[in-house]
Scaffold this motif. Structure first.
Motif, PDB file in Angstrom:
ATOM      1  N   ARG A   1       0.882  -1.169   0.045  1.00 31.14           N
ATOM      2  CA  ARG A   1       0.070  -0.069   0.007  1.00 31.14           C
ATOM      3  C   ARG A   1       0.824   1.198   0.073  1.00 31.14           C
ATOM      4  O   ARG A   1       0.217   2.443  -0.033  1.00 31.14           O
TER       5      ARG A   1
ATOM      6  N   SER B   1     -11.690 -13.484  -4.880  1.00 31.45           N
ATOM      7  CA  SER B   1     -10.361 -13.256  -4.907  1.00 31.45           C
ATOM      8  C   SER B   1      -9.452 -13.603  -6.012  1.00 31.45           C
ATOM      9  O   SER B   1      -8.706 -12.576  -6.336  1.00 31.45           O
TER      10      SER B   1
ATOM     11  N   ASP C   1     -15.936  -4.184   3.583  1.00 35.87           N
ATOM     12  CA  ASP C   1     -14.611  -3.765   4.309  1.00 35.87           C
ATOM     13  C   ASP C   1     -13.800  -5.091   4.404  1.00 35.87           C
ATOM     14  O   ASP C   1     -14.073  -5.644   5.398  1.00 35.87           O
ATOM     15  N   TRP C   2     -12.847  -5.057   3.430  1.00 32.64           N
ATOM     16  CA  TRP C   2     -11.922  -6.396   3.381  1.00 32.64           C
ATOM     17  C   TRP C   2     -10.885  -6.112   4.300  1.00 32.64           C
ATOM     18  O   TRP C   2      -9.893  -7.025   4.525  1.00 32.64           O
ATOM     19  N   ASP C   3     -10.616  -4.975   4.955  1.00 31.90           N
ATOM     20  CA  ASP C   3      -9.172  -4.788   6.199  1.00 31.90           C
ATOM     21  C   ASP C   3     -10.279  -5.339   7.566  1.00 31.90           C
ATOM     22  O   ASP C   3      -9.271  -5.583   8.182  1.00 31.90           O
TER      23      ASP C   3
ATOM     24  N   ALA D   1     -11.230  -8.756   9.134  1.00 36.08           N
ATOM     25  CA  ALA D   1     -11.094 -10.036   8.862  1.00 36.08           C
ATOM     26  C   ALA D   1     -12.565 -10.732   9.379  1.00 36.08           C
ATOM     27  O   ALA D   1     -12.761 -10.238  10.547  1.00 36.08           O
TER      28      ALA D   1
ATOM     29  N   GLN E   1     -12.848 -16.652   4.743  1.00 36.48           N
ATOM     30  CA  GLN E   1     -11.770 -15.310   3.953  1.00 36.48           C
ATOM     31  C   GLN E   1     -11.078 -15.773   2.990  1.00 36.48           C
ATOM     32  O   GLN E   1     -10.709 -17.146   3.279  1.00 36.48           O
TER      33      GLN E   1
ATOM     34  N   LEU F   1      -5.989 -12.765   1.966  1.00 32.26           N
ATOM     35  CA  LEU F   1      -6.805 -11.663   2.286  1.00 32.26           C
ATOM     36  C   LEU F   1      -6.075 -10.318   2.318  1.00 32.26           C
ATOM     37  O   LEU F   1      -6.683  -9.285   1.936  1.00 32.26           O
TER      38      LEU F   1
ATOM     39  N   ALA G   1      -7.008  -7.294  -0.073  1.00 33.96           N
ATOM     40  CA  ALA G   1      -7.498  -5.791   0.794  1.00 33.96           C
ATOM     41  C   ALA G   1      -6.815  -4.556   0.174  1.00 33.96           C
ATOM     42  O   ALA G   1      -7.300  -3.826  -0.168  1.00 33.96           O
ATOM     43  N   SER G   2      -5.415  -5.013  -0.149  1.00 36.08           N
ATOM     44  CA  SER G   2      -4.517  -4.128  -0.741  1.00 36.08           C
ATOM     45  C   SER G   2      -5.033  -3.552  -1.876  1.00 36.08           C
ATOM     46  O   SER G   2      -4.981  -2.185  -2.527  1.00 36.08           O
TER      47      SER G   2
ATOM     48  N   SER H   1      -8.219  -1.483  -1.775  1.00 40.15           N
ATOM     49  CA  SER H   1      -7.981  -0.098  -1.174  1.00 40.15           C
ATOM     50  C   SER H   1      -7.669   0.836  -2.159  1.00 40.15           C
ATOM     51  O   SER H   1      -7.958   2.059  -1.744  1.00 40.15           O
TER      52      SER H   1
END
Length: 233
Positions: free
Chosen positions: A60, A172, A194-196, A198, A204, A208, A212-213, A216
């Motif tokens: 990120r 994914s 919201d995948w941040d 868990a 998941q 993950l 999530a990154s 984002s």
């Protein structure tokens, strides 16, 4: 894989292998983990394990000037849209297709019912695309044909149950394909998306943090905000 590792060792081929997971955590899906145990044992027998860990996800925060510094422009122009009202979608140039636009696509071998398949836009529900037996090959074929995707009826990852695990893993895989192919992606769901945060480990996606990154990079449109700019469709 186990045979490959042992053959490399017998032939004195140097190996440097990286992984996001410790050896015992590789291929964690219970459907396949037992089949991978010989490879895990080969890794542990042959290799020195060095843990490199920290609190920051550097995917990120790419180094300025590096090849990772610029996110894929089309992918990062997409949005996560909650709850997906007509007003929210309309401000982004997106309009829910009528039932008459529905059709069946067969990108490889698995039929997929989509809500719209214009040359510039694929519109499909989460369940239609990921609840069946689609694969990465299907996502690659669809990415070749459609440069913007809307995936709606996305369930909240925080409230999923174990039966959803295969669908989340397919999701994914699709996100990886869309990121790599630089496809504009709109995710629409009641939320929270919201995948941040868990959920349970057995639901998941395997990686993950990577997903999530990726996600984002997308902008967000929420019901209590009015700063959505036009993103196009």
């Amino acid at each position: 894989m186990a045979r490959l590792l042992r053959t490399a060792a017998q032939r004195h081929v140097p190996l440097l292998v990286t992984s996001n997971y410790a050896p015992d955590e590789l291929l964690p899906n219970p459907l396949w983990h037992d089949h991978f145990l010989p490879t895990i044992e080969a890794v542990k027998d042959m290799m020195d394990i060095l843990v490199i860990n920290g609190p920051s996800d550097f995917r990120r925060y790419p180094v300025a000037g590096s090849s990772l510094d610029a996110a894929p422009p089309a992918f990062s122009s997409g949005r996560i849209i909650c709850p997906g009202s007509a007003h929210q979608l309309g401000r982004l140039g997106l309009f829910v297709p009528p039932a008459s636009r529905s059709r069946v696509l067969t990108p490889t071998t698995q039929p997929v019912v989509v809500k719209n398949a214009d040359p510039d836009l694929l519109w499909v529900s989460f369940g239609s695309l990921f609840a069946g037996l689609t694969s990465t090959a299907d996502y690659l074929a669809l990415a070749d044909a459609y440069k913007a995707w809307v995936i709606d009826d996305v369930p909240s990852p925080a409230h999923a149950d174990a039966s959803m695990a295969p669908a989340w893993q397919r999701f994914s895989n699709a996100v990886d394909v869309l990121y790599d192919q630089d496809i504009t992606l709109f995710l629409v769901g009641a939320g929270p998306l919201d995948w941040d945060v868990a959920g349970t480990d057995d639901v998941q996606p395997v990686d993950l943090a990577r997903i999530a990154s990726r996600l984002s990079l997308l902008g967000r449109s929420a019901a209590d905000t009015d700063n959505e700019g036009p993103a196009g469709s």
